[in-house]
Design a protein around this motif. Structure first.
Motif: not given
Lengths: 321, 430
Positions: B342-368
């Motif tokens: 959840i702490i990465f929600a803000q950066p992912v939301l402001t830049n949803p196509t970034s590397r970080l966003a992609e990585a976080m949506s691949w890790i099974p624990f943060s993907a959901p």
């Protein structure tokens, strides 16, 4: 109905640190009250958990009511009162009992009928107060124990297994439990209970099995076990307390191998080759005022001490028998 | 099957009956209702209370500017008919000071809110004087300024030969820009609404997983500490007990979310009726995000799998410990995994196509949590969504398997909390 309610063959259970049960075999006939006796840490609870298929044995087979105990259907015909007892604290008593009944396949309607019966019988319900409507946490400890019995017996099990049922019971509930056991036997049910209280076992059981260090020490009917232990026991009671001269005789190893000293009454096990007559003569000679001198069968307690001894508990074992 | 159902039913009924469930569930509609209605209602009320119409205007322009200003300040139909138009005193420039002085007494006597003076300077340079009890209110002074500006524009247009009605229509013209989101599939939905919705989804998932995961932990711990488990496992296999718990508690969560969702939809579709009941006709429509059915299905799947993953981990923690205090400590690693998402929600939301966003949506624990947020905020390819779902599914299967083994052994084990070594032994042994 099967002739044997329970048959255990060559069962063993090992844990990383110790062996809980080794090569245990026993048979409980249908309709018997059977005692599983042993000191704490002897493997009683492990054995009971294996009977109930809560844990699987490493070796051996267990048959319950004529079926392997791995069949889930047969487990619904067992009733179990664990040593460690408790209920959902915030649930209403009737709901807990319905839930426990439903887990054994009793429908709500039938469960309610039986719950009413039991609540009346154990005086948890009267004109003025129905504890069935209260939450578990509102009940006293004694009342909670009664609810726990009801939960064990609600589905009218054919085989009832009670693990240390007397531990923590007040005298009134202990009596209620004994009455219930007698009643179950009368109705042809089989009861197995574990205990380390030999007096209860001797009074209630038809047959017993003594285990220590995970192994069977002896088993058989109570009468058979006592007969096999021989008649080398003397019940002795004195008028007034024993003086030193009397105590010296009672501690003479050529006469007595074991003495259960209860201050004014004693259970004396005669040494090999010693004669009860010699003992009596010497006691009278020492001036003992004898109230009772009788050759008796040893009590289960005595047999237990003889066979298991003070070393019945393996060092490092604790918690569950 | 019958036993599983019995366990599920107990978990569900006992929880749904509890006071907390009722309170939290009713809080949802209340919350939705208030965020939808309250801002509009408050602004309407503020406008109603605005006192700018109830002032006196001293007109020393000699060009009737005071009357124009009064008309601009007049209440719009939205604000009701209750208030009268501002009265205008047309005076000669020489009498301004005396009139102001007289009206000042009225302001001090609270029979008047304020006095606006327009004169020749207003016509030439747009300056005017206002004195009143509400002079500190930026909004009200701005309303007066805007009324003067419109009055000046109006008179200017008329001077240029534009009819009064036409000038009025021009002045009432309002400009509004609606921003539309462009995706690979085309355009649709409001960009901002999607971002807000994405954050809402992520937060809801996070909240539900934490809340219901902890509920499972407490449930397992209760069964263990009260020793009820001893009786129950003699009737039900621990695996079925665990499954019943996870499904039962999950159903409670789902029930709650259905109530929330239904109330949200209810408020949205009925909002014009609600607004009219509150006397707020003509409120601008609320921008809605565009969510297609397959995306919605994926969201539900992410929730179910993510919930199962974390619920089984929480159950394992509950079976490992012996008290509430221990539980809090032992649950830390699981909570950390969630917080990390959840702490990465803000950066992912402001830049949803970034590397970080992609990585976080691949890790099974943060993907959901991260993937649902990302896919509502920005288009994500279906291959990526499917693979991420597959990863979460595999991870949650592994967690269920592990948890079931820890649960089986731990449930009847009392005493010291197991170390990592002993935990591994439990897993092997079960």
């Amino acid at each position: 109905m099967s002739e044997t309610a329970l048959e255990i063959r060559g069962v063993a259970k090992r844990y990383a640190a110790h062996v809980a049960v080794r090569d245990l075999s026993l048979t409980v006939p249908t309709g018997a009250v059977y005692g599983l006796l042993g000191p704490n840490g002897a493997g009683k609870t492990t054995t009971i958990r294996m009977i109930l298929n809560i844990i699987a044995p490493d070796e051996g087979t267990i048959r319950v009511l004529g079926r392997p105990n791995t069949e889930t259907a047969v487990l619904d015909r067992l009733g179990y009162l664990p040593e460690e007892r408790g209920l959902y604290k915030t649930m209403v008593v009737r709901d807990v009992l319905r839930f426990l009944g439903a887990l054994k396949g009793v429908g709500t309607h039938e469960a309610d009928r039986r719950i009413d019966e039991w609540l009346d019988r154990l005086s948890l319900r009267s004109e003025s107060k129905d504890w069935g409507k209260a939450k578990v946490e509102e009940l006293s400890r004694g009342m909670q124990q009664k609810v726990q019995f009801i939960g064990t017996l609600l589905h009218d099990p054919e085989l009832v297994i009670l693990d240390e049922p007397f531990s923590g019971l007040d005298p009134i509930n202990a009596q209620a439990l004994k009455d219930t056991v007698v009643d179950l036997k009368r109705r042809g049910r089989t009861v197995i209970f574990s205990t380390h209280l030999m007096d209860n076992a001797e009074r209630l059981c038809d047959a017993v099995c003594i285990i220590a260090r995970g192994e069977k020490v002896l088993d058989g009917t109570v009468a058979g076990v006592k007969a096999a232990a021989g008649d080398r026991t003397v019940a002795l009671a004195l008028d007034g307390s024993a003086d030193p001269a009397v105590m010296t005789i009672l501690h003479d190893p050529t006469l007595v191998t074991r003495l259960d000293d209860r201050s004014r009454s004693f259970e004396v096990t005669l040494a090999d080759g010693a004669d009860a007559q010699t003992l009596l003569t010497r006691l009278v000679g020492a001036g003992a005022r004898i109230q009772r001198f009788e050759r008796v069968q040893p009590s289960l307690h005595q047999i237990f001490l003889d066979r298991v001894g003070a070393t019945g508990v393996e060092p490092g074992m604790s918690g569950h028998g | 099957m019958g036993k599983l159902w019995t366990v599920i039913r107990r978990e569900y009924v006992e929880r749904v009956r509890s006071k907390w469930f009722v309170i939290v569930t009713l809080f949802g509609p209340l919350f939705f209702g208030s965020i939808m209605v309250l801002p509009g209602y408050l602004s309407v009320r503020a406008m109603r209370e605005a006192r700018v119409a109830n002032i006196r205007i001293i007109d020393a322009t000699g060009a009737g500017l005071g009357a124009r200003v009064a008309r601009r300040l007049a209440p719009t139909p939205l604000q009701g008919e209750a208030q009268a138009m501002a009265a205008v005193d047309t005076v000669a420039p020489a009498d301004v000071t005396a009139t102001e002085a007289a009206l000042l007494d009225e302001i001090q006597a609270r029979t008047l809110v304020g006095v606006l003076t327009v004169d020749a300077a207003t016509l030439q340079a747009g300056t005017a004087r206002y004195m009143g009890r509400n002079a500190g209110s930026v909004g009200e002074v701005q309303a007066i300024e805007s009324a003067i500006k419109q009055a000046l524009l109006g008179s200017g247009m008329e001077a240029a030969g534009i009819a009064t009605e036409q000038a009025d229509a021009l002045l009432r013209l309002r400009v509004r820009v609606s921003a539309e989101r462009v995706t690979d599939e085309g355009k649709g939905g409001s960009g901002l609404a999607n971002t807000i919705f994405g954050f809402g989804v992520a937060f809801l998932l996070y909240f539900s997983i934490v809340f219901y995961g902890q509920a499972i932990l407490r449930g397992v711990l209760e069964e263990k500490t009260t020793r009820v488990a001893e009786v129950i496992v003699a009737s039900v296999k621990p695996d079925i007990l665990l499954a019943g718990k996870v499904i039962g508690v999950g159903s409670v969560g789902l029930t709650q979310q259905i109530v929330w969702l239904a109330s949200g939809i209810g408020f949205y579709t009925q909002r014009s009726r609600i607004f009219s009941l509150l006397g707020m006709e003509g409120m601008p429509p609320i921008p809605m995000p565009s969510i297609e059915a397959p995306v919605l299905a994926a969201l539900v799947l992410f929730f179910l799998l993510g919930y199962t993953l974390y619920a089984s981990l929480f159950a394992a923690v509950g079976a490992m410990v012996g008290s509430q205090e221990e539980a809090q400590q032992a649950a830390q690693p699981v909570i950390m995994l969630l917080v990390f998402s959840i702490i990465f929600a803000q950066p992912v939301l402001t830049n949803p196509t970034s590397r970080l966003a992609e990585a976080m949506s691949w890790i099974p624990f943060s993907a959901p949590i991260i993937m649902p947020m990302r896919m509502t905020a920005t288009p994500v390819s279906w291959t990526e969504i499917t693979l991420s779902l597959l990863g979460v599914a595999l991870a949650s299967a592994a967690c269920v398997w592990l948890a079931a083994r820890i649960y089986r052994v731990g449930l009847l084990m009392y005493g010291k909390r197991p170390g990592l070594g002993e935990l591994l032994r439990w897993i092997r042994q079960a």
